[in-house]
Design an enzyme around this catalytic site. Structure first.
Site, PDB file in Angstrom:
ATOM      1  CB  SER A 122     -36.749   9.569   4.948  1.00  0.00           C
ATOM      2  OG  SER A 122     -36.562  10.784   5.588  1.00  0.00           O
TER       3      SER A 122
ATOM      4  CG  HIS B 190     -32.555   9.044   8.002  1.00  0.00           C
ATOM      5  ND1 HIS B 190     -32.366   9.775   6.848  1.00  0.00           N
ATOM      6  CD2 HIS B 190     -33.878   9.111   8.257  1.00  0.00           C
ATOM      7  CE1 HIS B 190     -33.531  10.263   6.438  1.00  0.00           C
ATOM      8  NE2 HIS B 190     -34.458   9.870   7.277  1.00  0.00           N
TER       9      HIS B 190
ATOM     10  CG  ASP C  83     -29.509   9.836   4.975  1.00  0.00           C
ATOM     11  OD1 ASP C  83     -29.754   8.671   5.351  1.00  0.00           O
ATOM     12  OD2 ASP C  83     -30.180  10.816   5.344  1.00  0.00           O
TER      13      ASP C  83
END
Length: 505
Positions: free
Chosen positions: A197, A88, A119
Protein backbone atom coordinates in the site's frame (compact mmCIF):
# COMPACT_ATOMS: atom_id res chain seq x y z
CA UNK A 1 -13.42 -6.03 -2.20
CA UNK A 2 -10.88 -6.74 0.51
CA UNK A 3 -9.63 -4.21 2.99
CA UNK A 4 -6.78 -1.91 1.91
CA UNK A 5 -3.39 -3.46 2.24
CA UNK A 6 -0.87 -2.47 4.92
CA UNK A 7 1.28 -4.95 6.79
CA UNK A 8 1.38 -5.41 10.55
CA UNK A 9 4.81 -5.86 12.05
CA UNK A 10 3.44 -7.73 15.06
CA UNK A 11 2.13 -11.26 14.48
CA UNK A 12 -0.45 -10.87 17.24
CA UNK A 13 -2.23 -8.05 15.41
CA UNK A 14 -1.90 -9.08 11.76
CA UNK A 15 -5.16 -8.34 9.94
CA UNK A 16 -6.90 -11.19 8.15
CA UNK A 17 -6.49 -9.84 4.65
CA UNK A 18 -8.22 -11.96 2.08
CA UNK A 19 -5.60 -11.98 -0.64
CA UNK A 20 -4.93 -15.20 -2.47
CA UNK A 21 -1.43 -16.47 -3.22
CA UNK A 22 -0.78 -17.34 -6.83
CA UNK A 23 1.55 -16.82 -9.73
CA UNK A 24 1.93 -13.28 -11.00
CA UNK A 25 1.74 -13.20 -14.82
CA UNK A 26 5.11 -12.25 -16.25
CA UNK A 27 5.26 -10.52 -19.61
CA UNK A 28 8.22 -11.98 -21.50
CA UNK A 29 10.58 -10.22 -23.83
CA UNK A 30 12.64 -7.08 -24.01
CA UNK A 31 9.77 -4.68 -23.19
CA UNK A 32 8.96 -6.40 -19.90
CA UNK A 33 12.61 -6.56 -18.84
CA UNK A 34 13.17 -2.90 -19.76
CA UNK A 35 10.11 -1.88 -17.74
CA UNK A 36 11.33 -3.97 -14.81
CA UNK A 37 14.79 -2.39 -14.89
CA UNK A 38 13.36 1.14 -15.17
CA UNK A 39 11.03 0.53 -12.24
CA UNK A 40 13.86 -0.82 -10.09
CA UNK A 41 16.20 2.05 -10.98
CA UNK A 42 13.54 4.64 -10.14
CA UNK A 43 12.45 2.84 -6.99
CA UNK A 44 15.85 2.66 -5.37
CA UNK A 45 16.03 6.44 -5.05
CA UNK A 46 12.38 7.18 -4.42
CA UNK A 47 10.30 4.41 -2.83
CA UNK A 48 10.36 4.26 0.97
CA UNK A 49 9.04 1.98 3.69
CA UNK A 50 6.59 3.58 6.12
CA UNK A 51 6.35 2.41 9.75
CA UNK A 52 3.21 3.52 11.59
CA UNK A 53 2.20 3.24 15.22
CA UNK A 54 -1.55 3.78 15.43
CA UNK A 55 -4.18 3.82 18.13
CA UNK A 56 -7.82 3.53 17.09
CA UNK A 57 -10.63 4.83 19.29
CA UNK A 58 -13.12 2.52 20.97
CA UNK A 59 -16.55 3.65 19.81
CA UNK A 60 -18.44 1.57 22.37
CA UNK A 61 -16.30 3.04 25.18
CA UNK A 62 -15.53 6.43 23.59
CA UNK A 63 -13.46 7.73 26.52
CA UNK A 64 -10.68 5.20 25.81
CA UNK A 65 -8.59 3.86 22.92
CA UNK A 66 -8.04 0.35 21.66
CA UNK A 67 -4.59 -1.19 22.06
CA UNK A 68 -1.71 0.30 20.10
CA UNK A 69 -0.66 -1.50 16.93
CA UNK A 70 2.22 -1.29 14.48
CA UNK A 71 1.82 -1.51 10.70
CA UNK A 72 4.00 -0.95 7.66
CA UNK A 73 3.32 0.31 4.17
CA UNK A 74 5.08 1.94 1.25
CA UNK A 75 5.41 5.46 -0.12
CA UNK A 76 7.37 7.42 -2.70
CA UNK A 77 8.91 10.86 -3.10
CA UNK A 78 7.13 13.47 -5.26
CA UNK A 79 8.00 17.04 -6.18
CA UNK A 80 8.21 19.56 -3.36
CA UNK A 81 10.01 17.29 -0.90
CA UNK A 82 6.90 15.33 -0.10
CA UNK A 83 6.16 11.64 0.29
CA UNK A 84 2.93 10.23 -1.11
CA UNK A 85 1.36 7.17 0.54
CA UNK A 86 -2.08 5.73 1.36
CA UNK A 87 -4.33 7.28 3.99
CA UNK A 88 -4.99 3.85 5.52
CA UNK A 89 -1.23 3.41 6.07
CA UNK A 90 -1.20 6.38 8.50
CA UNK A 91 -4.84 6.37 9.71
CA UNK A 92 -5.22 7.04 13.47
CA UNK A 93 -1.43 7.44 13.68
CA UNK A 94 0.39 8.45 16.81
CA UNK A 95 3.92 8.04 15.39
CA UNK A 96 5.24 7.68 11.81
CA UNK A 97 8.75 6.69 10.70
CA UNK A 98 10.17 6.37 7.17
CA UNK A 99 13.14 4.36 5.93
CA UNK A 100 14.70 4.70 2.49
CA UNK A 101 16.12 1.81 0.47
CA UNK A 102 19.53 0.58 1.60
CA UNK A 103 19.56 2.78 4.70
CA UNK A 104 19.30 1.38 8.26
CA UNK A 105 18.08 4.70 9.71
CA UNK A 106 14.40 5.48 10.24
CA UNK A 107 13.41 9.15 10.01
CA UNK A 108 10.53 10.79 11.84
CA UNK A 109 7.75 11.91 9.46
CA UNK A 110 4.84 14.29 9.95
CA UNK A 111 1.51 13.76 8.23
CA UNK A 112 0.83 17.01 6.33
CA UNK A 113 -2.51 16.09 4.72
CA UNK A 114 -4.83 13.08 4.58
CA UNK A 115 -7.68 12.38 2.17
CA UNK A 116 -9.52 9.35 3.52
CA UNK A 117 -12.10 9.33 0.69
CA UNK A 118 -9.35 8.93 -1.94
CA UNK A 119 -7.06 6.93 0.40
CA UNK A 120 -4.07 9.26 -0.08
CA UNK A 121 -1.78 11.05 2.35
CA UNK A 122 1.21 13.40 2.15
CA UNK A 123 4.14 13.04 4.56
CA UNK A 124 6.93 15.55 5.17
CA UNK A 125 10.36 14.97 6.74
CA UNK A 126 12.37 17.86 8.19
CA UNK A 127 15.69 16.00 8.49
CA UNK A 128 17.97 17.17 5.65
CA UNK A 129 19.97 13.94 5.79
CA UNK A 130 16.97 11.95 4.56
CA UNK A 131 16.72 13.89 1.29
CA UNK A 132 20.33 13.21 0.27
CA UNK A 133 20.13 11.23 -2.99
CA UNK A 134 16.33 11.04 -3.08
CA UNK A 135 14.77 11.66 -6.51
CA UNK A 136 11.08 12.61 -6.92
CA UNK A 137 8.91 10.54 -9.25
CA UNK A 138 6.91 12.26 -11.98
CA UNK A 139 3.17 11.65 -12.40
CA UNK A 140 2.17 10.28 -15.82
CA UNK A 141 -1.17 9.50 -17.46
CA UNK A 142 -3.92 6.92 -17.07
CA UNK A 143 -2.67 3.74 -18.78
CA UNK A 144 -4.73 2.13 -21.52
CA UNK A 145 -6.05 -1.40 -21.33
CA UNK A 146 -3.39 -4.13 -21.64
CA UNK A 147 -0.53 -1.72 -20.90
CA UNK A 148 2.05 -3.12 -18.49
CA UNK A 149 2.83 -1.54 -15.11
CA UNK A 150 5.29 -2.42 -12.35
CA UNK A 151 4.13 -2.09 -8.74
CA UNK A 152 7.00 -1.24 -6.39
CA UNK A 153 6.85 -1.46 -2.62
CA UNK A 154 7.60 -3.39 0.53
CA UNK A 155 5.03 -6.24 0.68
CA UNK A 156 4.97 -8.80 3.47
CA UNK A 157 7.28 -11.76 3.24
CA UNK A 158 10.53 -9.81 3.46
CA UNK A 159 12.14 -6.51 4.35
CA UNK A 160 13.57 -5.51 0.98
CA UNK A 161 11.99 -3.69 -1.94
CA UNK A 162 9.81 -5.76 -4.29
CA UNK A 163 8.70 -5.25 -7.91
CA UNK A 164 5.55 -6.97 -9.20
CA UNK A 165 4.53 -6.72 -12.87
CA UNK A 166 0.95 -6.62 -14.09
CA UNK A 167 -1.27 -5.62 -16.98
CA UNK A 168 -4.09 -3.06 -16.87
CA UNK A 169 -7.38 -4.94 -17.25
CA UNK A 170 -10.02 -2.29 -16.37
CA UNK A 171 -10.42 1.42 -15.65
CA UNK A 172 -13.67 2.43 -13.94
CA UNK A 173 -15.14 3.92 -10.73
CA UNK A 174 -14.61 1.45 -7.90
CA UNK A 175 -15.48 1.27 -4.22
CA UNK A 176 -12.54 2.59 -2.20
CA UNK A 177 -12.75 0.33 0.85
CA UNK A 178 -10.92 2.64 3.27
CA UNK A 179 -12.99 5.76 2.66
CA UNK A 180 -16.19 4.02 1.49
CA UNK A 181 -16.24 6.28 -1.58
CA UNK A 182 -16.72 5.64 -5.29
CA UNK A 183 -13.82 7.01 -7.38
CA UNK A 184 -11.95 6.02 -10.50
CA UNK A 185 -9.53 3.12 -10.03
CA UNK A 186 -7.29 1.00 -12.27
CA UNK A 187 -7.54 -2.78 -12.02
CA UNK A 188 -4.40 -4.79 -12.77
CA UNK A 189 -3.71 -8.53 -12.85
CA UNK A 190 -1.12 -8.40 -10.06
CA UNK A 191 -1.83 -8.88 -6.37
CA UNK A 192 -1.50 -5.84 -4.13
CA UNK A 193 -0.24 -7.58 -1.01
CA UNK A 194 -0.15 -6.26 2.58
CA UNK A 195 2.67 -3.74 2.85
CA UNK A 196 2.44 -2.77 -0.85
CA UNK A 197 0.00 0.00 0.00
CA UNK A 198 1.23 3.45 -0.97
CA UNK A 199 3.84 2.17 -3.41
CA UNK A 200 3.91 3.51 -6.98
CA UNK A 201 2.74 1.68 -10.08
CA UNK A 202 5.31 2.68 -12.71
CA UNK A 203 4.78 2.73 -16.48
CA UNK A 204 7.80 3.67 -18.62
CA UNK A 205 9.53 6.11 -16.26
CA UNK A 206 6.46 7.78 -14.72
CA UNK A 207 3.91 7.00 -12.03
CA UNK A 208 0.64 5.55 -13.36
CA UNK A 209 -0.95 5.23 -9.92
CA UNK A 210 -0.67 4.29 -6.24
CA UNK A 211 -1.26 0.71 -5.07
CA UNK A 212 -4.02 0.52 -2.46
CA UNK A 213 -6.26 -2.59 -2.33
CA UNK A 214 -7.07 -5.96 -3.89
CA UNK A 215 -10.14 -8.02 -4.68
CA UNK A 216 -10.85 -10.72 -2.11
CA UNK A 217 -11.62 -14.19 -3.39
CA UNK A 218 -9.89 -13.52 -6.72
CA UNK A 219 -6.50 -14.59 -8.08
CA UNK A 220 -4.05 -11.70 -8.50
CA UNK A 221 -6.41 -8.78 -8.95
CA UNK A 222 -5.17 -5.52 -7.51
CA UNK A 223 -6.22 -1.88 -7.71
CA UNK A 224 -4.23 1.32 -8.08
CA UNK A 225 -5.35 4.94 -7.58
CA UNK A 226 -5.02 6.71 -10.96
CA UNK A 227 -3.17 9.97 -11.60
CA UNK A 228 -6.30 12.20 -12.05
CA UNK A 229 -7.41 11.33 -8.49
CA UNK A 230 -3.85 11.86 -7.18
CA UNK A 231 -3.53 15.26 -8.89
CA UNK A 232 -6.97 16.34 -7.64
CA UNK A 233 -5.92 15.50 -4.08
CA UNK A 234 -2.51 17.22 -4.31
CA UNK A 235 -3.81 20.39 -6.01
CA UNK A 236 -6.63 20.63 -3.46
CA UNK A 237 -4.12 20.50 -0.60
CA UNK A 238 -1.82 23.07 -2.26
CA UNK A 239 -4.66 25.52 -2.96
CA UNK A 240 -6.43 25.24 0.39
CA UNK A 241 -3.61 24.28 2.75
CA UNK A 242 -5.52 21.15 3.74
CA UNK A 243 -7.60 18.37 2.23
CA UNK A 244 -11.08 19.61 1.28
CA UNK A 245 -12.72 16.59 -0.35
CA UNK A 246 -14.26 15.41 -3.61
CA UNK A 247 -17.33 17.12 -4.98
CA UNK A 248 -20.83 15.75 -5.32
CA UNK A 249 -24.12 16.95 -6.79
CA UNK A 250 -25.91 15.49 -3.76
CA UNK A 251 -28.22 13.42 -5.97
CA UNK A 252 -29.51 9.89 -6.03
CA UNK A 253 -30.35 8.95 -9.62
CA UNK A 254 -32.14 6.07 -11.32
CA UNK A 255 -31.25 4.66 -14.73
CA UNK A 256 -33.86 5.03 -17.49
CA UNK A 257 -33.32 1.87 -19.52
CA UNK A 258 -37.00 0.91 -19.34
CA UNK A 259 -38.95 2.24 -22.36
CA UNK A 260 -42.17 2.75 -20.36
CA UNK A 261 -40.30 4.89 -17.81
CA UNK A 262 -38.86 7.05 -20.59
CA UNK A 263 -42.26 7.46 -22.24
CA UNK A 264 -43.85 8.44 -18.93
CA UNK A 265 -41.37 11.30 -18.53
CA UNK A 266 -41.84 12.47 -22.15
CA UNK A 267 -38.36 11.53 -23.31
CA UNK A 268 -38.01 11.60 -27.09
CA UNK A 269 -36.35 8.59 -28.80
CA UNK A 270 -33.17 10.65 -29.32
CA UNK A 271 -32.99 11.64 -25.62
CA UNK A 272 -30.96 9.82 -22.97
CA UNK A 273 -30.40 10.58 -19.32
CA UNK A 274 -31.01 9.59 -15.70
CA UNK A 275 -33.95 10.25 -13.37
CA UNK A 276 -33.44 12.33 -10.20
CA UNK A 277 -34.97 10.38 -7.31
CA UNK A 278 -33.48 12.06 -4.19
CA UNK A 279 -31.73 15.38 -3.54
CA UNK A 280 -29.63 16.18 -0.47
CA UNK A 281 -31.15 19.30 1.20
CA UNK A 282 -27.64 20.62 1.97
CA UNK A 283 -26.59 20.63 -1.70
CA UNK A 284 -26.89 23.52 -4.15
CA UNK A 285 -28.82 21.16 -6.43
CA UNK A 286 -31.65 21.20 -3.87
CA UNK A 287 -32.37 24.81 -4.87
CA UNK A 288 -32.03 24.18 -8.61
CA UNK A 289 -33.17 20.63 -9.47
CA UNK A 290 -36.38 18.79 -8.62
CA UNK A 291 -37.35 15.19 -8.03
CA UNK A 292 -38.37 13.53 -11.34
CA UNK A 293 -36.08 15.77 -13.41
CA UNK A 294 -34.27 13.89 -16.17
CA UNK A 295 -30.58 14.90 -16.34
CA UNK A 296 -29.68 14.78 -20.04
CA UNK A 297 -26.11 16.09 -19.92
CA UNK A 298 -23.42 17.34 -17.53
CA UNK A 299 -21.14 20.16 -18.73
CA UNK A 300 -22.23 19.41 -22.29
CA UNK A 301 -21.42 15.68 -22.08
CA UNK A 302 -24.53 13.58 -22.88
CA UNK A 303 -25.46 11.02 -20.22
CA UNK A 304 -26.62 7.58 -21.42
CA UNK A 305 -29.71 5.84 -20.03
CA UNK A 306 -27.41 3.66 -17.89
CA UNK A 307 -25.79 6.74 -16.30
CA UNK A 308 -22.50 6.53 -18.20
CA UNK A 309 -20.57 9.02 -20.35
CA UNK A 310 -17.89 8.44 -23.06
CA UNK A 311 -14.36 7.89 -21.76
CA UNK A 312 -11.23 7.56 -23.90
CA UNK A 313 -11.12 4.87 -26.59
CA UNK A 314 -14.67 3.46 -26.80
CA UNK A 315 -14.77 3.04 -23.01
CA UNK A 316 -17.54 4.39 -20.79
CA UNK A 317 -17.55 5.62 -17.20
CA UNK A 318 -20.31 6.75 -14.80
CA UNK A 319 -21.02 10.48 -15.01
CA UNK A 320 -20.18 10.78 -11.27
CA UNK A 321 -16.54 10.78 -12.36
CA UNK A 322 -17.05 14.13 -14.13
CA UNK A 323 -18.54 15.55 -10.92
CA UNK A 324 -15.77 14.32 -8.58
CA UNK A 325 -13.04 15.77 -10.79
CA UNK A 326 -14.42 19.32 -10.47
CA UNK A 327 -13.05 21.76 -7.91
CA UNK A 328 -15.10 22.73 -4.82
CA UNK A 329 -17.55 25.60 -5.46
CA UNK A 330 -17.08 25.27 -9.23
CA UNK A 331 -20.18 25.67 -11.41
CA UNK A 332 -21.49 22.90 -13.64
CA UNK A 333 -24.00 23.25 -16.48
CA UNK A 334 -26.72 20.62 -16.20
CA UNK A 335 -29.27 20.11 -18.97
CA UNK A 336 -32.55 18.66 -17.66
CA UNK A 337 -35.94 17.60 -18.97
CA UNK A 338 -38.71 18.79 -16.64
CA UNK A 339 -42.40 18.24 -17.41
CA UNK A 340 -41.55 17.71 -21.06
CA UNK A 341 -39.52 20.97 -21.32
CA UNK A 342 -35.72 21.21 -21.61
CA UNK A 343 -33.83 23.57 -19.29
CA UNK A 344 -30.14 24.47 -18.94
CA UNK A 345 -29.33 25.06 -15.29
CA UNK A 346 -26.20 26.05 -13.35
CA UNK A 347 -25.34 24.03 -10.23
CA UNK A 348 -22.47 24.61 -7.79
CA UNK A 349 -20.69 21.37 -6.86
CA UNK A 350 -19.27 20.92 -3.36
CA UNK A 351 -18.06 18.16 -1.04
CA UNK A 352 -21.20 17.11 0.86
CA UNK A 353 -21.03 15.32 4.19
CA UNK A 354 -23.63 12.61 4.87
CA UNK A 355 -25.88 12.82 7.93
CA UNK A 356 -24.09 9.81 9.46
CA UNK A 357 -20.29 9.95 8.87
CA UNK A 358 -18.95 6.89 7.05
CA UNK A 359 -15.52 7.18 8.70
CA UNK A 360 -13.97 9.05 11.64
CA UNK A 361 -10.22 8.53 11.25
CA UNK A 362 -7.69 10.71 13.08
CA UNK A 363 -10.23 12.09 15.54
CA UNK A 364 -11.71 10.93 18.82
CA UNK A 365 -15.43 10.14 19.02
CA UNK A 366 -17.71 12.66 20.74
CA UNK A 367 -19.61 11.61 23.85
CA UNK A 368 -21.57 13.06 26.75
CA UNK A 369 -22.46 11.21 29.96
CA UNK A 370 -25.24 12.27 32.33
CA UNK A 371 -26.58 10.09 35.16
CA UNK A 372 -24.92 7.06 33.58
CA UNK A 373 -26.62 7.64 30.22
CA UNK A 374 -23.92 7.58 27.51
CA UNK A 375 -24.88 9.76 24.53
CA UNK A 376 -22.87 9.58 21.29
CA UNK A 377 -23.16 10.71 17.69
CA UNK A 378 -24.19 7.85 15.40
CA UNK A 379 -21.38 7.03 12.93
CA UNK A 380 -20.68 4.05 10.73
CA UNK A 381 -17.52 3.23 12.75
CA UNK A 382 -19.82 2.86 15.78
CA UNK A 383 -21.82 0.25 13.83
CA UNK A 384 -18.57 -1.43 12.71
CA UNK A 385 -17.93 -2.33 16.37
CA UNK A 386 -20.59 -5.03 15.89
CA UNK A 387 -18.09 -7.00 13.78
CA UNK A 388 -17.34 -7.79 10.15
CA UNK A 389 -21.01 -8.57 9.49
CA UNK A 390 -22.12 -5.28 11.09
CA UNK A 391 -24.83 -4.71 8.49
CA UNK A 392 -26.71 -7.73 9.84
CA UNK A 393 -25.63 -7.69 13.50
CA UNK A 394 -25.94 -3.97 14.37
CA UNK A 395 -29.31 -2.51 15.48
CA UNK A 396 -31.48 -2.64 12.35
CA UNK A 397 -33.13 0.77 12.74
CA UNK A 398 -29.82 2.56 13.35
CA UNK A 399 -28.20 0.79 10.40
CA UNK A 400 -31.00 1.78 8.01
CA UNK A 401 -30.83 5.41 9.10
CA UNK A 402 -27.05 5.48 8.82
CA UNK A 403 -27.16 4.30 5.22
CA UNK A 404 -30.25 6.06 3.89
CA UNK A 405 -31.34 9.11 5.88
CA UNK A 406 -30.48 12.58 4.57
CA UNK A 407 -29.76 15.66 6.72
CA UNK A 408 -32.47 18.31 6.98
CA UNK A 409 -30.17 21.16 8.06
CA UNK A 410 -26.49 22.00 8.56
CA UNK A 411 -24.67 20.65 11.64
CA UNK A 412 -27.37 18.03 12.17
CA UNK A 413 -26.35 14.76 13.85
CA UNK A 414 -28.18 11.59 14.81
CA UNK A 415 -27.61 11.27 18.57
CA UNK A 416 -28.15 7.92 20.27
CA UNK A 417 -28.17 6.57 23.80
CA UNK A 418 -25.43 3.99 23.30
CA UNK A 419 -25.49 2.38 26.77
CA UNK A 420 -26.60 2.84 30.37
CA UNK A 421 -23.92 2.63 33.11
CA UNK A 422 -26.02 1.06 35.87
CA UNK A 423 -26.85 2.95 39.04
CA UNK A 424 -29.85 3.46 41.31
CA UNK A 425 -30.66 6.69 39.46
CA UNK A 426 -31.20 4.96 36.10
CA UNK A 427 -32.56 1.58 37.23
CA UNK A 428 -35.16 0.32 34.76
CA UNK A 429 -33.75 2.27 31.83
CA UNK A 430 -31.01 -0.21 30.89
CA UNK A 431 -33.05 -1.71 28.04
CA UNK A 432 -33.45 1.65 26.34
CA UNK A 433 -29.88 1.62 24.97
CA UNK A 434 -29.21 1.91 21.21
CA UNK A 435 -32.17 4.21 20.60
CA UNK A 436 -32.05 7.60 18.91
CA UNK A 437 -32.55 10.65 21.16
CA UNK A 438 -35.27 12.95 19.81
CA UNK A 439 -36.09 15.60 22.45
CA UNK A 440 -34.93 17.03 25.76
CA UNK A 441 -37.69 18.65 27.82
CA UNK A 442 -39.83 18.93 24.69
CA UNK A 443 -37.15 20.58 22.51
CA UNK A 444 -35.96 18.68 19.41
CA UNK A 445 -32.20 18.22 19.47
CA UNK A 446 -29.95 19.15 16.52
CA UNK A 447 -26.72 17.45 17.58
CA UNK A 448 -24.76 16.15 20.57
CA UNK A 449 -23.60 19.62 21.65
CA UNK A 450 -27.20 20.88 21.55
CA UNK A 451 -28.29 17.92 23.72
CA UNK A 452 -25.57 18.75 26.26
CA UNK A 453 -26.64 22.40 26.40
CA UNK A 454 -30.30 21.46 26.89
CA UNK A 455 -29.48 19.06 29.73
CA UNK A 456 -27.07 21.40 31.52
CA UNK A 457 -29.45 24.37 31.27
CA UNK A 458 -32.40 22.41 32.66
CA UNK A 459 -34.32 24.59 35.18
CA UNK A 460 -37.12 22.18 36.09
CA UNK A 461 -37.33 19.55 38.82
CA UNK A 462 -37.52 16.67 36.34
CA UNK A 463 -35.53 16.10 33.18
CA UNK A 464 -37.45 14.39 30.38
CA UNK A 465 -35.66 12.73 27.44
CA UNK A 466 -37.76 11.42 24.53
CA UNK A 467 -36.27 8.52 22.57
CA UNK A 468 -37.11 6.73 19.35
CA UNK A 469 -39.86 4.08 19.49
CA UNK A 470 -41.91 6.43 21.76
CA UNK A 471 -39.75 5.62 24.81
CA UNK A 472 -39.26 8.18 27.60
CA UNK A 473 -36.64 8.69 30.32
CA UNK A 474 -37.50 10.92 33.30
CA UNK A 475 -34.95 11.78 36.00
CA UNK A 476 -34.88 13.99 39.09
CA UNK A 477 -32.45 16.60 37.76
CA UNK A 478 -30.81 17.41 41.11
CA UNK A 479 -30.28 13.76 42.04
CA UNK A 480 -29.04 12.95 38.51
CA UNK A 481 -26.35 15.67 38.68
CA UNK A 482 -25.05 14.23 41.97
CA UNK A 483 -25.15 10.68 40.58
CA UNK A 484 -23.09 11.58 37.49
CA UNK A 485 -19.80 12.12 39.37
CA UNK A 486 -20.39 8.96 41.43
CA UNK A 487 -20.89 6.87 38.27
CA UNK A 488 -17.83 8.37 36.53
CA UNK A 489 -15.65 7.52 39.51
CA UNK A 490 -16.98 3.95 39.70
CA UNK A 491 -16.22 3.32 36.00
CA UNK A 492 -12.88 5.21 36.07
CA UNK A 493 -14.04 7.61 33.36
CA UNK A 494 -11.93 10.82 33.49
CA UNK A 495 -14.57 13.20 32.12
CA UNK A 496 -18.30 13.28 31.45
CA UNK A 497 -17.67 15.11 28.18
CA UNK A 498 -15.35 14.56 25.22
CA UNK A 499 -12.57 17.06 24.50
CA UNK A 500 -14.16 18.39 21.29
CA UNK A 501 -17.35 19.35 23.18
CA UNK A 502 -15.31 20.94 25.97
CA UNK A 503 -13.67 23.19 23.35
CA UNK A 504 -17.08 24.63 22.40
CA UNK A 505 -17.75 25.85 25.91
Amino acid sequence: MSKPESESSSSSVIKSYKFRHGRTPIKKGYEANAMHNTAVDLALNSVVKVFTVSCSPNYLLPWQNKSQRETTGSGFVILGRKILTNAHVVADHSFVLVRKHGCPTKYRAEVKAVGHECDLAILVIENEEFWDGMIPLELGDVPFLQEAVAVVGYPQGGDNISVTKGVVSRVEPTQYVHGASQLMAIQIDAAINPGNSGGPAIMSNKVAGVAFQNLSGAENIGYIIPVPVIKHFISGVEENGKYIGFCSLGLSCQITENVHLRNHFSMRPDMTGVLVSKINPLSDAYKVLKKDDIILSFDGVPIANDGTVPFRNRERITFDHLVTMKKPNEKAIVRVLRDGQEHELSVVVQPIQPLVPVHQFDKLPSYYIFAGLVFVQLTQPYLHEYGEDWYNTSPRRLCERALRELPKKANQQLVILSQVLMDDINAGYERLAELQVLKVNGTEIDNLEHLRQLIESCDTEFLRIDLDDDRVIVLSYGMAKVATSRILKRHRIPSSISVDLLDTE
